[in-house]
Design an enzyme around this catalytic site. Structure first.
Site, mmCIF file in Angstrom:
data_model
loop_
_atom_site.group_PDB
_atom_site.id
_atom_site.type_symbol
_atom_site.label_atom_id
_atom_site.label_comp_id
_atom_site.label_asym_id
_atom_site.label_seq_id
_atom_site.Cartn_x
_atom_site.Cartn_y
_atom_site.Cartn_z
ATOM 1 N N THR A 120 0.822 -1.211 0.000
ATOM 2 C CA THR A 120 0.000 0.000 0.000
ATOM 3 C C THR A 120 0.857 1.261 0.000
ATOM 4 O O THR A 120 2.007 1.241 0.489
ATOM 5 C CB THR A 120 -0.894 -0.012 1.260
ATOM 6 O OG1 THR A 120 -1.519 1.264 1.404
ATOM 7 C CG2 THR A 120 -0.098 -0.276 2.534
ATOM 8 N N ASP A 121 0.277 2.358 -0.478
ATOM 9 C CA ASP A 121 0.979 3.650 -0.405
ATOM 10 C C ASP A 121 1.073 4.164 1.031
ATOM 11 O O ASP A 121 1.842 5.082 1.320
ATOM 12 C CB ASP A 121 0.295 4.693 -1.306
ATOM 13 C CG ASP A 121 -1.172 4.949 -0.977
ATOM 14 O OD1 ASP A 121 -1.714 4.314 -0.046
ATOM 15 O OD2 ASP A 121 -1.791 5.788 -1.667
ATOM 16 N N GLU A 122 0.295 3.562 1.938
ATOM 17 C CA GLU A 122 0.291 4.057 3.331
ATOM 18 C C GLU A 122 1.620 3.847 4.036
ATOM 19 O O GLU A 122 1.861 4.427 5.094
ATOM 20 C CB GLU A 122 -0.825 3.380 4.132
ATOM 21 C CG GLU A 122 -2.185 3.711 3.601
ATOM 22 C CD GLU A 122 -3.296 3.297 4.549
ATOM 23 O OE1 GLU A 122 -3.030 3.102 5.743
ATOM 24 O OE2 GLU A 122 -4.423 3.168 4.073
ATOM 25 N N TYR A 147 -1.863 -0.830 11.126
ATOM 26 C CA TYR A 147 -2.011 -1.449 9.801
ATOM 27 C C TYR A 147 -0.824 -1.104 8.906
ATOM 28 O O TYR A 147 -0.131 -1.985 8.389
ATOM 29 C CB TYR A 147 -3.325 -1.006 9.130
ATOM 30 C CG TYR A 147 -3.336 -1.269 7.635
ATOM 31 C CD1 TYR A 147 -3.336 -2.570 7.137
ATOM 32 C CD2 TYR A 147 -3.306 -0.215 6.714
ATOM 33 C CE1 TYR A 147 -3.311 -2.817 5.754
ATOM 34 C CE2 TYR A 147 -3.276 -0.454 5.346
ATOM 35 C CZ TYR A 147 -3.282 -1.756 4.874
ATOM 36 O OH TYR A 147 -3.246 -1.997 3.523
ATOM 37 N N LYS A 151 2.313 -3.397 7.283
ATOM 38 C CA LYS A 151 2.533 -3.524 5.831
ATOM 39 C C LYS A 151 3.957 -3.065 5.496
ATOM 40 O O LYS A 151 4.647 -3.691 4.681
ATOM 41 C CB LYS A 151 1.515 -2.686 5.045
ATOM 42 C CG LYS A 151 0.085 -3.209 5.093
ATOM 43 C CD LYS A 151 -0.079 -4.593 4.495
ATOM 44 C CE LYS A 151 0.115 -4.633 3.010
ATOM 45 N NZ LYS A 151 -0.210 -5.993 2.460
HETATM 46 P P1 NAD Z 1 -9.573 -7.477 2.258
HETATM 47 O O1 NAD Z 1 -9.578 -7.228 3.726
HETATM 48 O O2 NAD Z 1 -10.792 -7.208 1.455
HETATM 49 O O3 NAD Z 1 -9.131 -8.988 1.967
HETATM 50 C C1 NAD Z 1 -8.132 -9.622 2.687
HETATM 51 C C2 NAD Z 1 -8.268 -11.128 2.461
HETATM 52 O O4 NAD Z 1 -7.191 -11.782 3.172
HETATM 53 C C3 NAD Z 1 -9.581 -11.699 2.998
HETATM 54 O O5 NAD Z 1 -10.125 -12.601 2.067
HETATM 55 C C4 NAD Z 1 -9.147 -12.450 4.262
HETATM 56 O O6 NAD Z 1 -9.966 -13.563 4.570
HETATM 57 C C5 NAD Z 1 -7.736 -12.874 3.893
HETATM 58 N N1 NAD Z 1 -6.894 -13.147 5.064
HETATM 59 C C6 NAD Z 1 -6.762 -12.368 6.173
HETATM 60 N N2 NAD Z 1 -5.910 -12.969 7.041
HETATM 61 C C7 NAD Z 1 -5.479 -14.104 6.448
HETATM 62 C C8 NAD Z 1 -4.590 -15.148 6.834
HETATM 63 N N3 NAD Z 1 -3.960 -15.112 8.011
HETATM 64 N N4 NAD Z 1 -4.378 -16.162 5.978
HETATM 65 C C9 NAD Z 1 -5.021 -16.206 4.782
HETATM 66 N N5 NAD Z 1 -5.885 -15.271 4.378
HETATM 67 C C10 NAD Z 1 -6.112 -14.231 5.193
HETATM 68 O O7 NAD Z 1 -8.335 -6.611 1.702
HETATM 69 P P2 NAD Z 1 -8.125 -5.899 0.294
HETATM 70 O O8 NAD Z 1 -8.639 -4.524 0.374
HETATM 71 O O9 NAD Z 1 -8.555 -6.794 -0.780
HETATM 72 O O10 NAD Z 1 -6.529 -5.789 0.279
HETATM 73 C C11 NAD Z 1 -5.741 -6.816 -0.313
HETATM 74 C C12 NAD Z 1 -4.284 -6.398 -0.256
HETATM 75 O O11 NAD Z 1 -4.092 -5.175 -0.950
HETATM 76 C C13 NAD Z 1 -3.766 -6.153 1.154
HETATM 77 O O12 NAD Z 1 -2.437 -6.668 1.230
HETATM 78 C C14 NAD Z 1 -3.776 -4.650 1.298
HETATM 79 O O13 NAD Z 1 -2.772 -4.226 2.207
HETATM 80 C C15 NAD Z 1 -3.458 -4.223 -0.109
HETATM 81 N N6 NAD Z 1 -3.949 -2.901 -0.517
HETATM 82 C C16 NAD Z 1 -5.270 -2.576 -0.389
HETATM 83 C C17 NAD Z 1 -5.727 -1.356 -0.850
HETATM 84 C C18 NAD Z 1 -7.178 -0.963 -0.778
HETATM 85 O O14 NAD Z 1 -7.541 0.148 -1.134
HETATM 86 N N7 NAD Z 1 -8.081 -1.835 -0.335
HETATM 87 C C19 NAD Z 1 -4.826 -0.442 -1.421
HETATM 88 C C20 NAD Z 1 -3.478 -0.807 -1.518
HETATM 89 C C21 NAD Z 1 -3.052 -2.031 -1.084
HETATM 90 O O1 TDX Z 2 -17.115 5.949 7.296
HETATM 91 C C1 TDX Z 2 -16.042 6.439 6.923
HETATM 92 N N1 TDX Z 2 -15.929 7.776 6.771
HETATM 93 C C2 TDX Z 2 -14.769 8.391 6.361
HETATM 94 O O2 TDX Z 2 -14.726 9.636 6.234
HETATM 95 C C3 TDX Z 2 -14.884 5.602 6.628
HETATM 96 C C4 TDX Z 2 -14.963 4.112 6.796
HETATM 97 C C5 TDX Z 2 -13.733 6.227 6.203
HETATM 98 N N2 TDX Z 2 -13.668 7.584 6.071
HETATM 99 C C6 TDX Z 2 -12.435 8.209 5.557
HETATM 100 C C7 TDX Z 2 -11.135 7.745 6.151
HETATM 101 C C8 TDX Z 2 -10.157 7.886 4.992
HETATM 102 O O3 TDX Z 2 -9.695 9.227 4.913
HETATM 103 O O4 TDX Z 2 -12.365 7.823 4.169
HETATM 104 C C9 TDX Z 2 -11.012 7.596 3.765
HETATM 105 C C10 TDX Z 2 -10.868 6.169 3.257
HETATM 106 O O5 TDX Z 2 -11.027 5.302 4.371
HETATM 107 P P1 TDX Z 2 -10.855 3.711 4.236
HETATM 108 O O6 TDX Z 2 -11.793 3.194 3.226
HETATM 109 O O7 TDX Z 2 -10.904 3.146 5.617
HETATM 110 O O8 TDX Z 2 -9.401 3.597 3.581
HETATM 111 P P2 TDX Z 2 -7.924 4.044 4.066
HETATM 112 O O9 TDX Z 2 -7.816 4.148 5.525
HETATM 113 O O10 TDX Z 2 -7.544 5.228 3.223
HETATM 114 O O11 TDX Z 2 -7.093 2.735 3.596
HETATM 115 C C11 TDX Z 2 -7.398 2.086 2.339
HETATM 116 O O12 TDX Z 2 -6.455 2.401 1.351
HETATM 117 C C12 TDX Z 2 -5.153 1.924 1.541
HETATM 118 C C13 TDX Z 2 -7.442 0.567 2.519
HETATM 119 O O13 TDX Z 2 -8.404 0.241 3.505
HETATM 120 C C14 TDX Z 2 -6.089 0.020 2.877
HETATM 121 O O14 TDX Z 2 -6.125 -1.393 2.941
HETATM 122 C C15 TDX Z 2 -5.123 0.452 1.820
HETATM 123 O O15 TDX Z 2 -3.822 0.061 2.182
#
Ligand code: NAD
Ligand code: TDX
Length: 331
Positions: A120-122, A147, A151
């Site tokens: 992630t960019d975080e 989190y 990562k």
């Molecule tokens: P998600 O929470 O939707 O999915 C995570 C999956 O991992 C789930 O299916 C969960 O059951 C599985 N999991 C959790 N713990 C586990 C374990 N111990 N063993 C096996 N499986 C396990 O997450 P996502 O949003 O799809 O994110 C996927 C990846 O992308 C993550 O590595 C996250 O850091 C990264 N990422 C997410 C975002 C975003 O915006 N969502 C952005 C950048 C990077």
């Molecule tokens: O109800 C809400 N209201 C609100 O204002 C929620 C759930 C979030 N927010 C804000 C918080 C953040 O500024 O919205 C923005 C996005 O929130 P999230 O969806 O929780 O994402 P963020 O914390 O930015 O992280 C996401 O992007 C990077 C993913 O969850 C991570 O897994 C990824 O690494």
């Protein structure tokens, strides 16, 4: 090619599996997923006859070893992924994101299997709102939450296993994803499902925080570009120039639902809330020739709204418990 996809029943992982089955019929996909609250077998239902789903944890060394031994490539999505949850209980984040990644690295080292690590960019912390800079692969790591720190630690493990043991790995750090199958705890699907239920969207603090939105299909096409053409040991940042503040996103959703722009609520802010993320994806675009397809955020958002309207059976079972958890936090 035999591909092991960890976390393939989650949001981005399941979309990756769908895209891979659709576009790469020569690939044999096995998913390893613990099916935590965030993983859902139903997210793989449309491809169930083409994919093997193994329910288990990436921290289970014996299971991981046997699955990796039977693979040519591991694409590692599995993680605890929600910042708010990491503030309430960091423990599963340390277990899955750090120990789980370590367990996978040991297995790919032993069996000489190619590894792609999804991050992630975080890990770079945050930027000021008026800073002209964006994150690049040279930006120092400076994570804010449990989190993002786990990562960041997992990325550093991958880099060390490449340098010390010659593991064949690449890393990608992507910005915020949106699209189908995203858990309704996350910002966009939470507000969409609230609006479907006639509940006002909930904005943390003033809503000035900026996220750099990318459609999940574009994230996954970039992951394939890195797998196929990326240089071993390199880090690629994935982003599609989609910066928007949270207030703008809520206003766009209200417009899509035909409601007034101010028909939302301010709720308690997230402690340590990162102000702004922004990705400079020049390396990915110039070196690998990748370009995003979903460049119109509003139409991508409309399609996502339509998906949640058409797939209520997928998200409805989690709605009450998700909102109860937020209500207990004043959010
Ligand atoms: P998600 O929470 O939707 O999915 C995570 C999956 O991992 C789930 O299916 C969960 O059951 C599985 N999991 C959790 N713990 C586990 C374990 N111990 N063993 C096996 N499986 C396990 O997450 P996502 O949003 O799809 O994110 C996927 C990846 O992308 C993550 O590595 C996250 O850091 C990264 N990422 C997410 C975002 C975003 O915006 N969502 C952005 C950048 C990077
Ligand atoms: O109800 C809400 N209201 C609100 O204002 C929620 C759930 C979030 N927010 C804000 C918080 C953040 O500024 O919205 C923005 C996005 O929130 P999230 O969806 O929780 O994402 P963020 O914390 O930015 O992280 C996401 O992007 C990077 C993913 O969850 C991570 O897994 C990824 O690494």
């Amino acid at each position: 090619m035999r591909v092991l996809v960890t976390g393939g029943a989650g949001f981005i992982g399941s979309n990756f599996v769908h895209q891979t089955v659709r576009e790469r019929p020569e690939v044999r996909v096995t998913v390893l997923d613990a099916l935590t609250y965030a993983g859902d077998r139903e997210s793989l239902a449309p491809v169930a006859d083409k994919v093997t789903l193994v329910e288990g944890s990436i921290t289970d060394a014996a299971l991981v070893d046997s699955l990796v031994a039977d693979s040519d490539l591991v694409v590692h999505f599995a993680a605890e992924s929600h910042n708010d949850n990491s503030l309430n209980d960091p423990s599963p984040f340390v277990q899955t994101n750090l120990i789980g990644t370590f367990t996978l690295l040991e297995a790919v080292r032993k069996h000489g299997v190619r590894f792609h690590h999804i991050s992630t960019d975080e890990v770079y912390g945050d930027l000021e709102l008026d800073d002209p800079a964006k994150f690049t692969p040279d930006t120092p790591y400076n994570p804010s939450s449990p989190y993002s720190s786990t990562k960041a630690g997992s990325d550093l493990l991958v880099r060390a296993w490449v340098r010390s043991f010659g593991v064949q790995a690449t890393i990608s750090n992507c910005s915020n994803n949106y699209g189908p199958y995203q858990h309704i705890e996350k910002f966009i699907p939470r507000q969409i499902t609230n609006l479907i239920d006639g509940v006002r969207p909930k904005l943390y603090g003033a809503g000035e925080n900026v996220r750099d939105w990318i459609h999940v299909e574009d994230h996954n096409s970039a992951v394939w570009a890195i797998i196929e053409r990326g240089r071993i040991g390199e880090t690629y940042l994935i982003g599609a120039d989609g910066e928007k503040n949270n207030l703008e996103v809520v206003e766009t959703l209200l417009e899509i639902f035909g409601l007034a722009k101010d028909d939302f609520e301010h709720v308690k802010d997230r402690p340590g809330h990162d102000l702004r993320y922004a990705i400079d994806a020049t390396k990915l675009r110039d070196e690998l020739g990748w370009t995003p397809k979903y460049t119109d955020f509003e139409s991508g958002l409309r399609a996502t709204v339509d998906w949640y309207k058409a797939n209520e059976a997928w998200w409805r079972p989690a709605k009450q418990a998700t909102e109860a958890k937020y209500a207990a936090q004043g959010q």
